[in-house]
Scaffold this motif. Sequence first.
Motif, PDB file in Angstrom:
ATOM      1  N   VAL A  55       0.847  -1.195   0.000  1.00 34.47           N
ATOM      2  CA  VAL A  55       0.000   0.000   0.000  1.00 34.47           C
ATOM      3  C   VAL A  55       0.884   1.247   0.000  1.00 34.47           C
ATOM      4  O   VAL A  55       1.753   1.406   0.862  1.00 34.47           O
ATOM      5  CB  VAL A  55      -0.949   0.026   1.224  1.00 34.47           C
ATOM      6  N   LEU A  56       0.646   2.103  -0.985  1.00 37.21           N
ATOM      7  CA  LEU A  56       1.363   3.369  -1.111  1.00 37.21           C
ATOM      8  C   LEU A  56       0.435   4.490  -0.652  1.00 37.21           C
ATOM      9  O   LEU A  56      -0.768   4.455  -0.907  1.00 37.21           O
ATOM     10  CB  LEU A  56       1.763   3.595  -2.579  1.00 37.21           C
ATOM     11  N   GLY A  57       0.994   5.484   0.032  1.00 35.28           N
ATOM     12  CA  GLY A  57       0.191   6.617   0.474  1.00 35.28           C
ATOM     13  C   GLY A  57       0.810   7.934   0.043  1.00 35.28           C
ATOM     14  O   GLY A  57       1.962   7.979  -0.376  1.00 35.28           O
ATOM     15  N   HIS A  58       0.022   8.988   0.142  1.00 32.41           N
ATOM     16  CA  HIS A  58       0.548  10.340  -0.096  1.00 32.41           C
ATOM     17  C   HIS A  58       0.106  11.252   1.053  1.00 32.41           C
ATOM     18  O   HIS A  58      -0.997  11.124   1.584  1.00 32.41           O
ATOM     19  CB  HIS A  58       0.124  10.898  -1.463  1.00 32.41           C
ATOM     20  N   MET A  59       1.020  12.144   1.425  1.00 38.46           N
ATOM     21  CA  MET A  59       0.815  13.010   2.584  1.00 38.46           C
ATOM     22  C   MET A  59      -0.207  14.102   2.300  1.00 38.46           C
ATOM     23  O   MET A  59      -0.174  14.748   1.256  1.00 38.46           O
ATOM     24  CB  MET A  59       2.127  13.696   2.962  1.00 38.46           C
ATOM     25  N   VAL A  60      -1.072  14.299   3.272  1.00 33.17           N
ATOM     26  CA  VAL A  60      -1.960  15.447   3.299  1.00 33.17           C
ATOM     27  C   VAL A  60      -1.534  16.221   4.551  1.00 33.17           C
ATOM     28  O   VAL A  60      -1.733  15.752   5.669  1.00 33.17           O
ATOM     29  CB  VAL A  60      -3.440  15.012   3.386  1.00 33.17           C
ATOM     30  N   ASP A  61      -0.882  17.353   4.330  1.00 32.83           N
ATOM     31  CA  ASP A  61      -0.364  18.127   5.458  1.00 32.83           C
ATOM     32  C   ASP A  61      -1.516  18.752   6.226  1.00 32.83           C
ATOM     33  O   ASP A  61      -2.394  19.391   5.654  1.00 32.83           O
ATOM     34  CB  ASP A  61       0.592  19.208   4.951  1.00 32.83           C
ATOM     35  N   ARG A  62      -1.503  18.548   7.539  1.00 34.30           N
ATOM     36  CA  ARG A  62      -2.568  19.053   8.402  1.00 34.30           C
ATOM     37  C   ARG A  62      -2.091  20.341   9.068  1.00 34.30           C
ATOM     38  O   ARG A  62      -0.978  20.422   9.594  1.00 34.30           O
ATOM     39  CB  ARG A  62      -2.930  18.003   9.452  1.00 34.30           C
ATOM     40  N   ARG A  84      -6.587  20.608   5.467  1.00 37.99           N
ATOM     41  CA  ARG A  84      -5.891  19.552   4.737  1.00 37.99           C
ATOM     42  C   ARG A  84      -5.268  20.187   3.498  1.00 37.99           C
ATOM     43  O   ARG A  84      -5.988  20.628   2.598  1.00 37.99           O
ATOM     44  CB  ARG A  84      -6.866  18.445   4.364  1.00 37.99           C
ATOM     45  N   CYS A  85      -3.944  20.226   3.471  1.00 39.67           N
ATOM     46  CA  CYS A  85      -3.243  20.972   2.429  1.00 39.67           C
ATOM     47  C   CYS A  85      -2.204  20.107   1.714  1.00 39.67           C
ATOM     48  O   CYS A  85      -1.653  19.180   2.285  1.00 39.67           O
ATOM     49  CB  CYS A  85      -2.527  22.170   3.035  1.00 39.67           C
ATOM     50  N   ALA A  86      -1.930  20.483   0.470  1.00 41.10           N
ATOM     51  CA  ALA A  86      -0.882  19.837  -0.324  1.00 41.10           C
ATOM     52  C   ALA A  86       0.346  20.733  -0.276  1.00 41.10           C
ATOM     53  O   ALA A  86       0.533  21.584  -1.136  1.00 41.10           O
ATOM     54  CB  ALA A  86      -1.362  19.651  -1.761  1.00 41.10           C
ATOM     55  N   ALA A  87       1.159  20.583   0.765  1.00 43.73           N
ATOM     56  CA  ALA A  87       2.326  21.458   0.923  1.00 43.73           C
ATOM     57  C   ALA A  87       3.643  20.732   0.674  1.00 43.73           C
ATOM     58  O   ALA A  87       4.531  21.278   0.036  1.00 43.73           O
ATOM     59  CB  ALA A  87       2.335  22.075   2.318  1.00 43.73           C
TER      60      ALA A  87
END
Length: 191
Positions: A55-62, A84-87
């Motif tokens: 399982v691969l994930g991607h970060m959602v910066d809080r 929830r930001c894409a930083a």
Amino acid sequence: ARFMADFSSEIKRDCANEFLKKLPKDALLMFPDLDEFFDAPSKDVERILKKYGAVLGHMVDRVSDDWALRKTTKTPLWLQYPRRCAATAERFHGANTKWMLVPQSIRFATAHHIQSEIRVPPSLPFSHYRFTERSLTLLKKKRDLYRQRGISRNRTEGRAHIYDVVLSHIAEGALSTTFRRKVRCGTTCNT
């Protein structure tokens, strides 16, 4: 658990790889950092694991609702940091994907990448709590550590630069106005 006076991504990777070798053949490993919460819905994790074997994930910066670097409290984290930001990838050009669950046969090349040849699954979002009260101190420590190690050891100077970029967006205990204008955020999470 093992205490180490020195820290590096390479040491962390090597420890994970050593641990994987000791696991039973049918075991799985979850390998988050302290500020990463693999909180993707379990039904999605199970579906991807069944189809791809990892399982691969991607970060959602809080981020806090007022952009301040707040001290964490006993209140649930998602309420303290509802934005929830894409930083990480978008603003800081850092690696924002990470393997959330891998089989025993996998070996890590870095904390975020694997050496094994597998079919890459679609990534699932997970919460990344980078922007807390402790962020400023921790970001400076990591940057300074990578700088001390210098470019001769695994080209880490580039990593130091990423931390300089992140630090340039912090002013007076909050994320800067420039950061706020440029970062893309999704809906807030209030439940």
